[in-house]
Design a protein around this motif. Structure first.
Motif, short mmCIF file in Angstrom:
data_model
loop_
_atom_site.label_atom_id
_atom_site.label_comp_id
_atom_site.label_asym_id
_atom_site.label_seq_id
_atom_site.Cartn_x
_atom_site.Cartn_y
_atom_site.Cartn_z
N PRO A 1 5.89 -13.74 -23.04
CA PRO A 1 5.40 -13.28 -21.74
C PRO A 1 4.81 -11.89 -21.83
CG PRO A 1 7.77 -13.04 -21.83
CD PRO A 1 7.36 -13.73 -23.10
N PRO A 2 3.92 -11.52 -20.89
CA PRO A 2 3.40 -10.16 -20.87
C PRO A 2 4.49 -9.17 -20.54
CG PRO A 2 2.80 -11.30 -18.85
CD PRO A 2 3.44 -12.32 -19.76
N ALA A 3 4.29 -7.93 -20.96
CA ALA A 3 5.27 -6.89 -20.63
C ALA A 3 5.40 -6.79 -19.13
CB ALA A 3 4.81 -5.56 -21.23
N ALA A 4 6.61 -6.75 -18.64
CA ALA A 4 6.83 -6.71 -17.19
C ALA A 4 8.04 -5.86 -16.89
CB ALA A 4 7.01 -8.13 -16.63
N ALA A 5 8.14 -5.47 -15.65
CA ALA A 5 9.25 -4.61 -15.23
C ALA A 5 10.23 -5.39 -14.37
CB ALA A 5 8.71 -3.41 -14.46
N GLY A 6 10.68 -6.54 -14.86
CA GLY A 6 11.66 -7.32 -14.13
C GLY A 6 11.02 -8.22 -13.10
N ALA A 7 11.83 -8.90 -12.34
CA ALA A 7 11.33 -9.83 -11.33
C ALA A 7 10.69 -9.09 -10.18
CB ALA A 7 12.50 -10.69 -10.80
N PRO A 8 9.61 -9.66 -9.59
CA PRO A 8 8.94 -8.99 -8.49
C PRO A 8 9.81 -8.92 -7.25
CG PRO A 8 8.07 -11.22 -8.79
CD PRO A 8 8.97 -10.95 -9.95
N ALA A 9 9.86 -7.77 -6.64
CA ALA A 9 10.65 -7.59 -5.42
C ALA A 9 9.85 -8.06 -4.20
CB ALA A 9 11.01 -6.12 -5.26
N ARG A 10 10.55 -8.38 -3.14
CA ARG A 10 9.89 -8.80 -1.91
C ARG A 10 9.16 -7.60 -1.31
NH1 ARG A 10 10.05 -12.91 1.67
NH2 ARG A 10 9.61 -12.43 3.86
N GLU A 11 7.89 -7.79 -0.99
CA GLU A 11 7.08 -6.69 -0.49
C GLU A 11 7.14 -6.61 1.03
OE1 GLU A 11 3.59 -6.62 -3.94
OE2 GLU A 11 3.13 -7.32 -1.91
N PRO A 12 7.00 -5.41 1.58
CA PRO A 12 6.93 -5.27 3.04
C PRO A 12 5.58 -5.76 3.55
CG PRO A 12 6.53 -3.16 1.98
CD PRO A 12 6.93 -4.11 0.88
N GLY A 13 5.47 -5.88 4.87
CA GLY A 13 4.20 -6.29 5.45
C GLY A 13 3.14 -5.22 5.25
N LEU A 14 1.89 -5.63 5.39
CA LEU A 14 0.79 -4.69 5.23
C LEU A 14 0.74 -3.73 6.42
CD1 LEU A 14 -2.03 -7.08 3.97
CD2 LEU A 14 -0.86 -5.32 2.65
N PRO A 15 0.37 -2.48 6.18
CA PRO A 15 0.25 -1.53 7.29
C PRO A 15 -0.88 -1.95 8.23
CG PRO A 15 -0.67 -0.61 5.27
CD PRO A 15 0.04 -1.87 4.88
N ARG A 16 -0.66 -1.73 9.51
CA ARG A 16 -1.69 -2.07 10.50
C ARG A 16 -2.46 -0.81 10.85
NH1 ARG A 16 -0.79 -7.08 12.81
NH2 ARG A 16 1.23 -8.04 12.32
N LEU B 1 -1.38 -3.45 -22.86
CA LEU B 1 -1.99 -2.11 -22.85
C LEU B 1 -1.04 -1.08 -22.25
CD1 LEU B 1 -5.69 -2.86 -21.80
CD2 LEU B 1 -4.84 -2.24 -24.06
N ALA B 2 -0.35 -1.46 -21.15
CA ALA B 2 0.59 -0.54 -20.53
C ALA B 2 1.73 -0.20 -21.49
CB ALA B 2 1.14 -1.14 -19.23
N ALA B 3 2.23 -1.24 -22.20
CA ALA B 3 3.32 -1.00 -23.15
C ALA B 3 2.89 -0.10 -24.30
CB ALA B 3 3.81 -2.34 -23.70
N ALA B 4 1.60 -0.18 -24.65
CA ALA B 4 1.08 0.64 -25.75
C ALA B 4 0.56 2.00 -25.27
CB ALA B 4 -0.05 -0.10 -26.46
N GLY B 5 0.60 2.23 -23.95
CA GLY B 5 0.09 3.48 -23.40
C GLY B 5 -1.42 3.60 -23.51
N ARG B 6 -2.13 2.45 -23.48
CA ARG B 6 -3.59 2.46 -23.61
C ARG B 6 -4.26 1.73 -22.45
NH1 ARG B 6 -6.18 3.89 -28.09
NH2 ARG B 6 -7.80 4.12 -26.52
N SER B 7 -3.83 2.01 -21.24
CA SER B 7 -4.45 1.38 -20.07
C SER B 7 -5.91 1.77 -19.91
CB SER B 7 -3.66 1.73 -18.80
OG SER B 7 -2.36 1.15 -18.84
N ASP B 8 -6.34 2.82 -20.60
CA ASP B 8 -7.74 3.22 -20.54
C ASP B 8 -8.67 2.16 -21.14
OD1 ASP B 8 -6.28 4.17 -22.97
OD2 ASP B 8 -8.31 4.66 -23.66
N LEU B 9 -8.10 1.21 -21.88
CA LEU B 9 -8.92 0.17 -22.51
C LEU B 9 -9.15 -1.04 -21.60
CD1 LEU B 9 -7.47 0.16 -26.15
CD2 LEU B 9 -9.62 1.13 -25.34
N GLN B 10 -8.71 -0.96 -20.35
CA GLN B 10 -8.95 -2.07 -19.42
C GLN B 10 -10.43 -2.35 -19.25
OE1 GLN B 10 -6.88 -1.58 -15.70
NE2 GLN B 10 -4.87 -1.38 -16.66
N SER B 11 -11.25 -1.31 -19.32
CA SER B 11 -12.68 -1.50 -19.15
C SER B 11 -13.27 -2.38 -20.25
CB SER B 11 -13.40 -0.15 -19.11
OG SER B 11 -13.19 0.58 -20.31
#
Length: 368
Positions: free
Chosen positions: A176-191, A113-123
């Protein structure tokens, strides 16, 4: 939609309309029924958390189809035993299967859906939960007319799920689903207090919705309204889900995510109370309509809230919120089942569930 109809609407929630017949014909207590339900939710929680890693990259389609196949087989297997311990084990595995389908179907669908520009169809994708619930309600009604027992309901659930699997296998493209490369390491959650409140509120929501979602049809059976009315209540629940996600997203666009989440919890709390307080036919119908009209949408709104509170760590916050939600919906059926068994009524556990929803709403409003 087909994937969620099979794995969630049927694979996960068909237990609700079959449960009253299992309790009557097998002598299951409310406590045992709650334990079996909680085993499924524990499996779903563990499956969702396991799916959060990168081990499945490039294999999403295969895992989704495997999960659908397992869900169909496990549903049919429920009709082959009368052991409460076996029910617990089977429903735990079914929870794992439904989580894999939920996560990897979303990865495929949302990527396309993101690749097609139709994320509104997630519902439309999430509406599959309601479609599956509605199909299961019609199935249960037809089986009652045919004087079929609880085991036949599980066999037919497996058959319908297998048919959905065939449809999904044809429709889901390879690759595979459309993706934007390998996932980067995320920072810790805000406290901060806001994120803590949102996570806690999501757990309270999990506890609050699952009591009615598990025992709604059993409540109707206890009121003596008849099997066909039980199916009608569950049908209403499923049908209302279909437009609810879109409608609540529109509400969120107008008043904001936090207020929309809180409003949804308040509406659902009213439905939980109505299901046990109004009695007759109106209470369960209102309860089913308000449950279906809120719980899938609130699930989505809550995750969006979490992502907004921790924009740099979406996977971490998703995992933590899933854990909080999962804990709530695991505890809910056990507590409700024990309380119903002790008091002979679902009134007090339902009131406790409504209170949890109200507290969750207040926490989110305060955090906004």
């Amino acid at each position: 939609m087909l994937a969620l109809a099979a794995a969630m609407g049927i694979g996960r929630f068909v237990y609700t309309p079959i449960l009253p017949s299992m309790m009557t014909q097998l002598g299951l207590t409310a406590g045992e029924a709650g334990l079996i339900a909680s085993a499924n939710y524990l499996g779903y929680l563990l499956g969702a958390l396991a799916s959060a890693g990168g081990w499945a990259a490039g294999r999403e389609r295969a895992i989704m189809l495997s999960g659908l196949g397992a869900s169909a087989v496990l549903a049919a297997t429920m009709g082959l035993t009368t052991s409460a311990a076996a029910f617990v084990a089977i429903r735990f595995l079914a929870g794992l299967a439904s989580a894999f389908v939920m996560v990897f179907a979303a990865a495929i669908v949302f990527g396309r859906l993101a690749a097609a520009g139709r994320s509104d169809l997630q519902s439309v994708h999430f509406a599959g939960v309601g479609v599956g619930i509605a199909i299961s309600a019609v199935m249960i009604a037809l089986l009652h007319v045919a004087s079929a027992g609880w085991a036949a309901a599980w066999f037919w659930s497996g058959a319908i799920s297998a048919a959905a699997l065939a449809g999904v296998a044809v429709l889901a493209e390879r690759g595979p689903p459309a993706a934007a490369g390998a996932p980067a390491r995320e920072p810790g959650l805000p406290r901060n207090r806001a994120l803590t409140s949102i996570i806690l509120a999501y757990g309270l929501f999990g506890f609050g919705y699952i009591v009615t979602a598990t025992f709604l049809v059993a409540i109707v059976r206890q009121n003596g309204e008849g099997p066909l009315f039980e199916s009608l209540v569950w049908l209403v629940t499923g049908v209302v889900i279909v437009p609810s996600i879109y409608l609540w997203q529109q509400v969120a666009g107008r008043i904001g995510l936090a207020k929309a989440f809180a409003a949804g919890c308040a509406v659902e709390a009213a439905g939980v109370v109505a299901s046990v307080a109004l009695g007759g036919k109106s209470g369960p119908i209102i309860g089913g309509a308000l449950l279906g009209g809120t719980f899938v949408a609130i699930t989505a709104l809550g995750l969006q809230l979490g992502r907004l509170a921790a924009p740099d760590a979406p996977r971490r916050v998703f995992a933590l919120m899933t854990a909080s939600f999962g804990f709530g919906q695991i505890v809910g059926p056990v507590v409700a089942g024990i309380a119903a068994e002790a008091t002979g009524s679902y009134l007090w556990p339902s009131l406790a569930a409504a209170l949890a929803l109200v507290i969750g709403a207040l926490l989110v409003v305060r955090a906004d």
